[in-house]
Design a protein around this motif. Sequence first.
Motif, PDB file in Angstrom:
ATOM      1  N   ILE B   9      42.761 -45.270  69.734  1.00  0.00           N
ATOM      2  CA  ILE B   9      42.349 -46.619  68.822  1.00  0.00           C
ATOM      3  C   ILE B   9      41.122 -47.087  69.279  1.00  0.00           C
ATOM      4  O   ILE B   9      40.549 -47.710  68.470  1.00  0.00           O
ATOM      5  CB  ILE B   9      43.581 -47.398  69.334  1.00  0.00           C
ATOM      6  CG1 ILE B   9      44.839 -46.837  68.323  1.00  0.00           C
ATOM      7  CG2 ILE B   9      43.238 -48.889  68.438  1.00  0.00           C
ATOM      8  CD1 ILE B   9      46.006 -47.719  68.387  1.00  0.00           C
ATOM      9  N   GLU B  10      40.822 -47.090  70.716  1.00  0.00           N
ATOM     10  CA  GLU B  10      39.576 -47.644  71.134  1.00  0.00           C
ATOM     11  C   GLU B  10      38.199 -46.910  70.265  1.00  0.00           C
ATOM     12  O   GLU B  10      37.382 -47.704  69.884  1.00  0.00           O
ATOM     13  CB  GLU B  10      39.206 -47.390  72.356  1.00  0.00           C
ATOM     14  CG  GLU B  10      40.378 -47.999  73.461  1.00  0.00           C
ATOM     15  CD  GLU B  10      41.547 -46.824  73.894  1.00  0.00           C
ATOM     16  OE1 GLU B  10      41.946 -46.169  72.974  1.00  0.00           O
ATOM     17  OE2 GLU B  10      41.861 -46.736  74.881  1.00  0.00           O
ATOM     18  N   SER B  47      48.103 -51.840  61.025  1.00  0.00           N
ATOM     19  CA  SER B  47      48.846 -52.882  61.677  1.00  0.00           C
ATOM     20  C   SER B  47      47.852 -53.138  63.317  1.00  0.00           C
ATOM     21  O   SER B  47      47.790 -54.181  63.421  1.00  0.00           O
ATOM     22  CB  SER B  47      50.375 -52.565  62.160  1.00  0.00           C
ATOM     23  OG  SER B  47      50.995 -53.291  61.320  1.00  0.00           O
ATOM     24  N   ALA B  48      47.695 -52.016  63.960  1.00  0.00           N
ATOM     25  CA  ALA B  48      47.185 -52.152  65.282  1.00  0.00           C
ATOM     26  C   ALA B  48      45.814 -52.891  65.206  1.00  0.00           C
ATOM     27  O   ALA B  48      45.428 -53.788  65.789  1.00  0.00           O
ATOM     28  CB  ALA B  48      47.218 -51.024  65.889  1.00  0.00           C
ATOM     29  N   ARG B  50      44.582 -54.731  62.551  1.00  0.00           N
ATOM     30  CA  ARG B  50      44.632 -56.086  62.114  1.00  0.00           C
ATOM     31  C   ARG B  50      45.022 -57.062  63.244  1.00  0.00           C
ATOM     32  O   ARG B  50      44.343 -58.000  63.554  1.00  0.00           O
ATOM     33  CB  ARG B  50      45.781 -56.346  60.841  1.00  0.00           C
ATOM     34  CG  ARG B  50      45.278 -55.824  59.642  1.00  0.00           C
ATOM     35  CD  ARG B  50      46.309 -56.358  58.450  1.00  0.00           C
ATOM     36  NE  ARG B  50      46.543 -55.287  57.730  1.00  0.00           N
ATOM     37  CZ  ARG B  50      47.262 -54.619  57.170  1.00  0.00           C
ATOM     38  NH1 ARG B  50      48.511 -54.328  58.099  1.00  0.00           N
ATOM     39  NH2 ARG B  50      47.158 -53.520  56.346  1.00  0.00           N
ATOM     40  N   ILE B  51      45.970 -56.674  64.080  1.00  0.00           N
ATOM     41  CA  ILE B  51      46.249 -57.268  65.204  1.00  0.00           C
ATOM     42  C   ILE B  51      45.160 -57.744  66.312  1.00  0.00           C
ATOM     43  O   ILE B  51      44.555 -58.457  66.671  1.00  0.00           O
ATOM     44  CB  ILE B  51      47.608 -56.816  66.112  1.00  0.00           C
ATOM     45  CG1 ILE B  51      48.842 -56.880  65.244  1.00  0.00           C
ATOM     46  CG2 ILE B  51      47.678 -57.524  67.327  1.00  0.00           C
ATOM     47  CD1 ILE B  51      49.905 -56.297  65.517  1.00  0.00           C
ATOM     48  N   TYR B  52      44.389 -56.308  66.405  1.00  0.00           N
ATOM     49  CA  TYR B  52      43.204 -56.254  67.268  1.00  0.00           C
ATOM     50  C   TYR B  52      42.064 -57.421  67.118  1.00  0.00           C
ATOM     51  O   TYR B  52      41.731 -58.129  67.605  1.00  0.00           O
ATOM     52  CB  TYR B  52      42.686 -54.985  67.507  1.00  0.00           C
ATOM     53  CG  TYR B  52      41.407 -54.996  68.314  1.00  0.00           C
ATOM     54  CD1 TYR B  52      41.579 -54.956  69.878  1.00  0.00           C
ATOM     55  CD2 TYR B  52      40.138 -54.840  67.721  1.00  0.00           C
ATOM     56  CE1 TYR B  52      40.372 -55.012  70.555  1.00  0.00           C
ATOM     57  CE2 TYR B  52      38.881 -54.737  68.577  1.00  0.00           C
ATOM     58  CZ  TYR B  52      39.047 -54.680  69.881  1.00  0.00           C
ATOM     59  OH  TYR B  52      37.991 -54.715  70.811  1.00  0.00           O
ATOM     60  N   LEU B  54      42.046 -59.622  64.518  1.00  0.00           N
ATOM     61  CA  LEU B  54      42.556 -61.056  64.688  1.00  0.00           C
ATOM     62  C   LEU B  54      42.617 -61.679  65.886  1.00  0.00           C
ATOM     63  O   LEU B  54      41.977 -62.910  66.037  1.00  0.00           O
ATOM     64  CB  LEU B  54      44.041 -61.119  64.162  1.00  0.00           C
ATOM     65  CG  LEU B  54      44.405 -61.490  62.565  1.00  0.00           C
ATOM     66  CD1 LEU B  54      45.785 -61.764  61.999  1.00  0.00           C
ATOM     67  CD2 LEU B  54      43.863 -62.937  62.394  1.00  0.00           C
ATOM     68  N   ASN B  55      43.177 -61.092  66.921  1.00  0.00           N
ATOM     69  CA  ASN B  55      43.045 -61.615  68.361  1.00  0.00           C
ATOM     70  C   ASN B  55      41.546 -61.690  68.770  1.00  0.00           C
ATOM     71  O   ASN B  55      41.383 -62.435  69.575  1.00  0.00           O
ATOM     72  CB  ASN B  55      43.464 -60.359  69.172  1.00  0.00           C
ATOM     73  CG  ASN B  55      44.565 -60.894  70.257  1.00  0.00           C
ATOM     74  OD1 ASN B  55      44.601 -62.115  70.422  1.00  0.00           O
ATOM     75  ND2 ASN B  55      45.198 -60.142  70.850  1.00  0.00           N
ATOM     76  N   GLU B  59      37.864 -61.975  61.223  1.00  0.00           N
ATOM     77  CA  GLU B  59      38.714 -61.817  60.124  1.00  0.00           C
ATOM     78  C   GLU B  59      38.233 -60.453  59.245  1.00  0.00           C
ATOM     79  O   GLU B  59      37.009 -60.476  58.906  1.00  0.00           O
ATOM     80  CB  GLU B  59      38.321 -62.984  59.060  1.00  0.00           C
ATOM     81  CG  GLU B  59      39.242 -64.030  59.348  1.00  0.00           C
ATOM     82  CD  GLU B  59      39.249 -65.058  57.993  1.00  0.00           C
ATOM     83  OE1 GLU B  59      39.714 -64.692  57.025  1.00  0.00           O
ATOM     84  OE2 GLU B  59      38.824 -65.986  58.238  1.00  0.00           O
TER      85      GLU B  59
END
Lengths: 116, 222
Positions: B9-10, B47-48, B50-52, B54-55, B59
């Motif tokens: 993912i990184e 999902s991952a 979007r969470i990353y 947003l965190n 946007e």
Amino acid sequence: MRLKYPSSVKIVRVPCTGKIDILHIMRAFEKGADGVYAVGCMEGDCHFDSGNFRARKRVEQAQKILHTIGLSGERVQMYNLSSSEGPLFAQIAREMTEKIRKLGPNPIKLAVKKAA
Amino acid sequence: MIVADKKPIEEIIEEVKDHDKILILGCNECVTVCEAGGKKEVGVLASALRIYFLNQGKEMKIDERTLERQCDQEYLDEIRDVADDYDAILSLACGVGVQFTAEQYFSRPVYPGVNTCFLGATEERGLWTERCQACGQCVLASTGGICPISRCAKRILNGPCGGSSNGKCEISKELTCAWHLIVERLKSLDRLDDYEKLFPIKDWSTDRAGGPRKVVREDVQL
């Protein structure tokens, strides 16, 4: 037994923990859940043979993903207990709630609020 | 099938971090079977990410779509209407799909979300092994259905070599010598005579040595 457990715990019923997918866990966090835990049958007691082992693996994968993207992997846990252990179920609910409370709310909720 | 593995993912975050609107594009074929780039993997990655983001206070619009195939124009045309809505496409198809998508949507950057590994088979859930290197001249008829090109580390045609011991290859004790398997198979087929026949020097021009390849079939062309 009329046992009490924290009202913050929302139960999603599945036919077997083997039905739980990483996607379900990820979507829960995306929607703002502070923590997710899977409660499956005792290891070796799965009616479908390996459902709870599959769930454990998926929970572990979700932990890794969450850790990578900056959310604590601790927010996802897997527990095993038998269907007759109501008091243990309530104890796990309290334990998990306490753990999540210490970790704080899901940062996504704050980020969404900020963005709005 | 084409076997691929998920990219970390990184690495994907590094690829797409400068964009504001991305489409994660899965493929329903090989990468779905090897659980690297199907609809489910698209969902988990979306999902991952979007969470990353947003965190991180960024946007980012991240949409999901999975096509029947990305190596066919007719299926890639399905996103023709929406492609302009995105700054970039993150394709979870194999290298073929990524490239073909990039060719069809020339003005958009297309990033790979998986590492394409080899042509292989599913031995068991979570275990894929190589079976073919697409050398363009199949020798399986003479080798008992076991490919020395893809399964022998040296790709030798008249094996085994001196590195074979107790049926294992010298590069790894876990790896069975392809020529050991070939001899065993020919024995069980009662065709050991085939083993006595020497393979002539192989024409590698149909392999990658001849440059990028193509198949032209006039009989099926319209």
